[in-house]
Design a protein around this motif. Structure first.
Motif, mmCIF file in Angstrom:
data_model
loop_
_atom_site.group_PDB
_atom_site.id
_atom_site.type_symbol
_atom_site.label_atom_id
_atom_site.label_comp_id
_atom_site.label_asym_id
_atom_site.label_seq_id
_atom_site.Cartn_x
_atom_site.Cartn_y
_atom_site.Cartn_z
ATOM 1 N N GLU A 116 1.051 -0.552 6.394
ATOM 2 C CA GLU A 116 1.287 0.475 5.356
ATOM 3 C C GLU A 116 0.009 1.231 4.994
ATOM 4 O OE1 GLU A 116 2.549 -1.827 2.000
ATOM 5 O OE2 GLU A 116 4.461 -2.387 2.907
ATOM 6 N N ALA A 117 -1.131 0.575 5.088
ATOM 7 C CA ALA A 117 -2.386 1.156 4.581
ATOM 8 C C ALA A 117 -2.839 2.335 5.446
ATOM 9 C CB ALA A 117 -3.463 0.084 4.534
ATOM 10 N N ASN A 174 0.210 -0.277 -4.046
ATOM 11 C CA ASN A 174 1.576 0.157 -4.347
ATOM 12 C C ASN A 174 2.230 -0.772 -5.361
ATOM 13 O OD1 ASN A 174 3.696 1.933 -3.999
ATOM 14 N ND2 ASN A 174 4.670 0.625 -2.479
ATOM 15 N N ARG A 201 -4.300 1.738 14.355
ATOM 16 C CA ARG A 201 -3.908 0.915 13.195
ATOM 17 C C ARG A 201 -2.660 0.095 13.520
ATOM 18 N NH1 ARG A 201 -1.995 3.453 9.029
ATOM 19 N NH2 ARG A 201 -2.340 5.620 9.575
ATOM 20 N N THR A 223 -7.918 -3.521 -1.380
ATOM 21 C CA THR A 223 -8.296 -4.164 -0.112
ATOM 22 C C THR A 223 -7.644 -5.540 -0.057
ATOM 23 O OG1 THR A 223 -10.238 -5.153 -1.155
ATOM 24 C CG2 THR A 223 -10.592 -3.065 0.011
ATOM 25 N N PRO A 242 -7.176 -3.921 4.940
ATOM 26 C CA PRO A 242 -6.583 -2.616 4.671
ATOM 27 C C PRO A 242 -7.398 -1.930 3.590
ATOM 28 C CG PRO A 242 -5.276 -4.385 3.682
ATOM 29 C CD PRO A 242 -6.342 -5.042 4.491
ATOM 30 N N TYR A 253 0.813 -1.233 0.000
ATOM 31 C CA TYR A 253 0.000 0.000 0.000
ATOM 32 C C TYR A 253 0.835 1.266 0.000
ATOM 33 C CZ TYR A 253 -4.049 -2.887 0.692
ATOM 34 O OH TYR A 253 -5.042 -3.819 0.489
ATOM 35 N N TRP A 273 2.857 -5.651 5.909
ATOM 36 C CA TRP A 273 2.246 -4.718 4.955
ATOM 37 C C TRP A 273 0.919 -4.140 5.448
ATOM 38 C CZ3 TRP A 273 -2.263 -7.105 3.870
ATOM 39 C CH2 TRP A 273 -2.276 -8.492 3.799
ATOM 40 N N GLY A 315 -6.792 1.339 0.893
ATOM 41 C CA GLY A 315 -5.884 2.386 0.425
ATOM 42 C C GLY A 315 -5.540 2.159 -1.039
ATOM 43 N N TYR A 316 -4.540 2.872 -1.505
ATOM 44 C CA TYR A 316 -4.127 2.710 -2.900
ATOM 45 C C TYR A 316 -3.025 1.666 -3.004
ATOM 46 C CZ TYR A 316 -6.964 6.756 -3.894
ATOM 47 O OH TYR A 316 -8.039 7.604 -4.021
ATOM 48 N N ASN A 348 0.833 5.273 1.259
ATOM 49 C CA ASN A 348 0.170 5.810 2.465
ATOM 50 C C ASN A 348 -0.691 7.035 2.182
ATOM 51 O OD1 ASN A 348 2.081 7.751 2.306
ATOM 52 N ND2 ASN A 348 3.137 7.234 4.218
#
Ligand code: FMN
Length: 167
Positions: free
Chosen positions: A70-71, A149, A56, A116, A144, A16, A67, A146-147, A18
């Motif tokens: 990271e999200a 990676n 988190r 996810t 998680p 992910y 990992w 987020g975007y 951040n």
């Protein structure tokens, strides 16, 4: 995004960026969860989207893979195994309802261009303690949010005729 494209695009992402999740995406994901069906319409679950860095980190500490930390957000779904529909055999249907709601979140996140990964491989008691969740509630899954990676590797799929048949 076309619904079938969303299904094909969804993958379990284990890396992910951040960058934060946009507020508009969070609202649309919440709405997607709102429309999830559940047995007797009881919705015996609640989703908490954890963005607080300290919390988190505590959640991530209860999972084996680094990992998760990271999200920028972690979705947590808690289920109530008492106030849910009980099957005729007596077992609670909460897992099914939770699975549907979480997958609404996962697919909506995919449609938002977000990533996810379903996570259930943790000790429920420990995760309950971190999130101050008490009986009859349990943390039944997390993900998680987020975007991505990195793009995931292809995974094998069972032959379609082995998992779906018309009889
Ligand atoms: C109920 C459930 C629990 C899962 N738990 C984990 C987990 O704890 N950790 C993990 O890395 N992936 C977990 N996964 C993801 C699966 O490994 C993944 O869906 C599967 O390998 C297929 O890959 P794909 O999601 O990219 O299509 C879980 C998936 C489901 C549906």
């Amino acid at each position: 995004m076309d619904f079938y494209d969303v299904l094909k695009k969804r993958r379990s992402i284990r890396s992910y960026k951040n960058d934060p999740v946009p507020e508009e995406s969070i609202q649309r994901i919440a709405e997607a969860v709102y429309f999830a069906p559940s047995a007797c319409n009881m919705k015996p679950w609640k989703i908490k989207l954890v963005t607080d860095p300290g919390l988190r980190a505590q959640i991530a500490a209860n999972y084996t893979q680094p990992w998760l930390a990271e999200a920028p957000a972690i979705a947590v779904i808690i289920g109530n195994n008492k106030q849910c529909w009980q099957r005729f055999e007596g077992n609670p249907a909460v897992d099914i309802d939770v699975g549907i709601a979480m997958e609404h979140l996962v697919l909506a996140a995919t449609a938002e261009g977000l990533a996810t990964c379903w996570i259930c491989a943790y000790e429920i008691k420990k995760m309950n303690a971190v999130l101050k969740v008490k009986d009859p509630w349990n943390v039944l899954a997390i993900s998680p949010l987020g975007y991505a990676n990195a793009a995931p590797k292809d995974v094998p799929h069972k032959d379609i005729n082995k998992i779906f048949e018309v009889i």
